[in-house]
Design an enzyme around this catalytic site. Structure first.
Site, PDB file in Angstrom:
ATOM      1  N   HIS A 190       0.829  -1.211   0.000  1.00 43.38           N
ATOM      2  CA  HIS A 190       0.000   0.000   0.000  1.00 43.38           C
ATOM      3  C   HIS A 190       0.859   1.254   0.000  1.00 43.38           C
ATOM      4  CE1 HIS A 190      -3.961  -1.403   0.212  1.00 43.38           C
ATOM      5  NE2 HIS A 190      -3.902  -1.967   1.406  1.00 43.38           N
ATOM      6  N   GLU A 433       5.112 -14.912 -28.970  1.00 43.39           N
ATOM      7  CA  GLU A 433       5.965 -15.082 -27.785  1.00 43.39           C
ATOM      8  C   GLU A 433       6.622 -16.453 -27.729  1.00 43.39           C
ATOM      9  OE1 GLU A 433       3.591 -14.361 -24.270  1.00 43.39           O
ATOM     10  OE2 GLU A 433       1.902 -15.503 -25.024  1.00 43.39           O
ATOM     11  N   ASP A 457       8.055 -13.445 -22.588  1.00 48.52           N
ATOM     12  CA  ASP A 457       8.141 -14.883 -22.848  1.00 48.52           C
ATOM     13  C   ASP A 457       9.052 -15.200 -24.033  1.00 48.52           C
ATOM     14  OD1 ASP A 457       6.686 -16.215 -20.834  1.00 48.52           O
ATOM     15  OD2 ASP A 457       4.825 -15.411 -21.678  1.00 48.52           O
ATOM     16  N   CYS A 504       3.876  -5.820 -26.554  1.00 46.67           N
ATOM     17  CA  CYS A 504       3.305  -5.538 -25.239  1.00 46.67           C
ATOM     18  C   CYS A 504       4.170  -6.108 -24.121  1.00 46.67           C
ATOM     19  CB  CYS A 504       1.880  -6.066 -25.149  1.00 46.67           C
ATOM     20  SG  CYS A 504       1.767  -7.836 -25.418  1.00 46.67           S
TER      21      CYS A 504
HETATM   22  C1  PEP Z   1       4.941 -11.313 -22.596  1.00 48.53           C
HETATM   23  O1  PEP Z   1       5.147 -12.518 -22.471  1.00 48.53           O
HETATM   24  O2  PEP Z   1       5.768 -10.501 -23.027  1.00 48.53           O
HETATM   25  C2  PEP Z   1       3.655 -10.731 -22.166  1.00 48.53           C
HETATM   26  C3  PEP Z   1       3.335  -9.489 -22.445  1.00 48.53           C
HETATM   27  O3  PEP Z   1       2.823 -11.518 -21.465  1.00 48.53           O
HETATM   28  P1  PEP Z   1       2.994 -11.912 -19.927  1.00 48.53           P
HETATM   29  O4  PEP Z   1       4.085 -11.036 -19.360  1.00 48.53           O
HETATM   30  O5  PEP Z   1       1.672 -11.652 -19.335  1.00 48.53           O
HETATM   31  O6  PEP Z   1       3.371 -13.338 -20.030  1.00 48.53           O
HETATM   32 MG    MG Z   2       3.548 -13.939 -22.116  1.00 48.50          MG
END
Ligand code: PEP
Ligand code: MG
Length: 576
Positions: A190, A433, A457, A504
């Site tokens: 927190h 990934e 990943d 992402c």
């Molecule tokens: C990733 O693998 O880069 C990803 C965005 O997914 P996560 O981190 O949720 O596995």
């Molecule tokens: Mg991932």
């Protein structure tokens, strides 16, 4: 002599001030029994009234200073205070065993705190801190111990404490409280969340700072690096004062990028900066930081914060909220990515030697079609409230992608037949990934509307290095030419088929990666909300044409460090 300590940087920024040592008054819980149990219950009720008034006042202060989301912590405190399970247990101890009220509350609280802190889920662990906060307040009123009021501080200080409770943090006025440094806590506690909302630096997890500092001595903290200096020398103070001025200047400069378009120095306007979220309420942070869309909604958190597979209706409400709040901006929702380190309390995963390589994400969804179809129906029904992209995690083969997409189309047809509306522009894409998919991205591009590169990943699978293991963390190498070549071939594969591609994974928001990704013409960069403005600044200062040449050199390097040095040399001057 100055004393340097290393903790966990929990809220960025540099603060230099005097120590305000927050020492909680010490008191013992009396064990004596009482004769008049009715009077004791009345005492407990009077203390509850006082504590309840405090909590309401703190809720109001927080609402005004920090907004509804943070104020909700005190709503939770109100619920704990009025929780019949806890109060009835305490009253029963008073009535049946003639225990005094403070002893009864303390005993009951310990039981609940032990239960919550024993849970694996960090969310429930934090609830233990809330129970302690509420019951300590009650006990102090019962024992006539002063309840410390931080709102009275009227000079610039850095609060040093064992830990800061939400109610203490809420009282801090950022005009005087320049930061805080605690023995306990980490990035998800927190105290950290509050510090980031107040935008004051914080270093947590320092273990022994309370025993190493004296009230009113000088202290400096760096909430980015986690470094704390006690009793700094004049030279150190001068050095940190300059760094603090530089940080303030950078923050001021970043804010000017909030409402600006994302444009490179040579006028390239196709880059889009988006935010990653884990819950519908995170949308506001993305919008406040100038995000142009949601590039990844990790829908698994809806499942993990639950005690059952969320129903179609529950999911529909969450997806609709995100789409509506984004007002037509692109929202990519990833279908359930569970397994590996992400487990569910209500579902038993098979025991496997390597869960990260096992039964998870799309593999599980294609096996448990009922779970998958429920989610797809909720997504498709929500699609009419904005611009939705559905993305499958952990796709390794073209057959998996085709099978998942076919189920989406089947559910869409069923919904239409049932009289539901489904948007016509829903895009169906996939995470890139797994190296097997990345290598033949051109083949996948025939079927997928878009790719989103999950570097977290992709790097672990390419380097064969578990992303959770501290022993092989040196192999997490986003700038290794092997990774860069893979990323480039994914982007080229998509573009050759006229498809768009985003990223992402964490890499998309990294300052050193952005120049390279610009040179590869990545379309969508999706990152944590607080990285967006700096990404826009970096893009505005660099030329795509120069970054294209940088990429050509980078993919011919031999090592991660060589690439990093190359990027730094090529961009340092422009990014000053
Ligand atoms: C990733 O693998 O880069 C990803 C965005 O997914 P996560 O981190 O949720 O596995
Ligand atoms: Mg991932």
């Amino acid at each position: 002599m100055s004393n340097k300590m290393q903790g966990i940087g929990a809220s960025q920024g540099i603060a230099i001030a005097k120590v305000f040592k927050l020492e909680e008054p010490k008191y013992l819980i009396p064990e004596e029994n009482v004769n008049d149990t009715t009077a004791e219950i009345a005492k407990l009720e009077a203390a509850m009234t006082k504590a309840s008034a405090d909590i309401t006042r703190l809720q109001e202060i927080t609402l005004e200073k920090l907004g509804a989301e943070k104020a909700a912590i005190f709503e939770a405190h109100g619920q704990i205070l009025n929780d019949p399970a806890m109060i009835d247990d305490a009253k029963a101890m008073i009535n049946n065993d003639q225990n005094n009220a403070a002893f009864a509350i303390h005993t009951v609280a310990q039981k609940f705190i032990a239960m919550f802190s024993g849970m694996d889920d960090p969310y429930f662990k934090e609830r233990a801190a809330d129970i302690k906060d509420v019951t300590d307040r009650l006990i102090k009123y019962l024992l006539n111990v002063p309840v410390l009021d931080l709102a009275t501080i009227n000079e610039e200080v850095i609060i040093v404490a064992d830990d800061l409770t939400p109610s203490q943090t809420a009282q801090l006025d950022p005009k005087f409280a320049k930061g805080f440094a605690c023995d306990m806590g980490g990035r998800t506690s927190h105290a950290a969340i509050m510090a980031r909302s107040l935008e004051i630096p914080a270093v947590l997890g320092l273990k022994t700072i309370t025993s190493q500092t004296k009230h009113h001595e000088n202290i400096m903290i760096n909430g980015e690096t986690g470094v704390v200096i006690l009793n700094p020398s004049d030279n150190e103070i001068a050095e940190w004062t300059a760094a603090r001025a530089k940080f303030a200047e950078q923050q001021g400069e970043l804010l000017t990028f909030k409402d600006k378009a994302t444009v490179s120095k040579d006028g390239y306007t196709k880059f889009v900066l988006e935010g990653n979220i884990g819950s519908p309420k995170d949308v506001h942070g993305v919008l406040d930081n100038g995000g142009e869309g949601i590039g990844l909604f990790r829908s698994e958190f809806l499942y993990m914060d639950n005690d059952h597979f969320p129903t179609e209706e529950e999911q529909f409400v969450a997806y609709k909220e995100v789409l509506e709040n984004m007002q037509g901006k692109a929202v990519i929702i990833r279908t359930l990515d569970i397994g590996g380190d992400k487990t569910l309390s209500y579902f038993e995963f098979p025991h496997e030697m390597n869960p990260f390589l096992g039964y998870r994400a799309i593999r599980l969804c294609l096996d448990k079609e009922d779970v998958f179809r429920t989610q797809l129906r909720a997504l498709l029904r929500a699609s009419v409230y904005g611009h939705l992209g559905i993305m499958f995690p952990m796709i390794a083969t073209v057959d998996e992608f085709k099978a998942a997409k076919a189920i989406v189309l089947e559910e869409k047809a069923k919904l239409v037949q049932e009289g539901h509306k489904v948007a016509d522009d829903v895009e169906i894409g996939m995470m890139m990934e797994i190296p097997a998919a990345a290598v033949i991205a051109d083949q996948f591009a025939k079927y997928a509307d878009f790719f989103s590169i999950g570097t977290n990943d992709l790097i672990q699978y390419t380097m064969a290095a578990d992303r959770m293991s501290q022993f092989v963390s040196y192999l997490y190498q986003p700038y290794n030419p092997s990774i860069l070549r893979l990323i480039k071939s994914i982007i080229d594969g998509a573009h050759q088929a006229g498809k768009w591609v985003g990223m992402c994974g964490e890499m998309a928001g990294e300052a050193a990666a952005i120049p390279l990704l610009m040179g590869m013409k990545l379309d969508y960069f999706s990152m944590s909300a607080t990285s967006i403005l700096n990404a826009r600044r970096i893009i505005s200062k660099l030329e795509v044409s120069a970054m294209e040449k940088l990429v050509e050199q980078a993919i011919m390097c031999e090592t991660n460090d060589e690439v990093l040095a190359l990027v730094e040399a090529a961009t340092k001057e422009a990014l000053q």
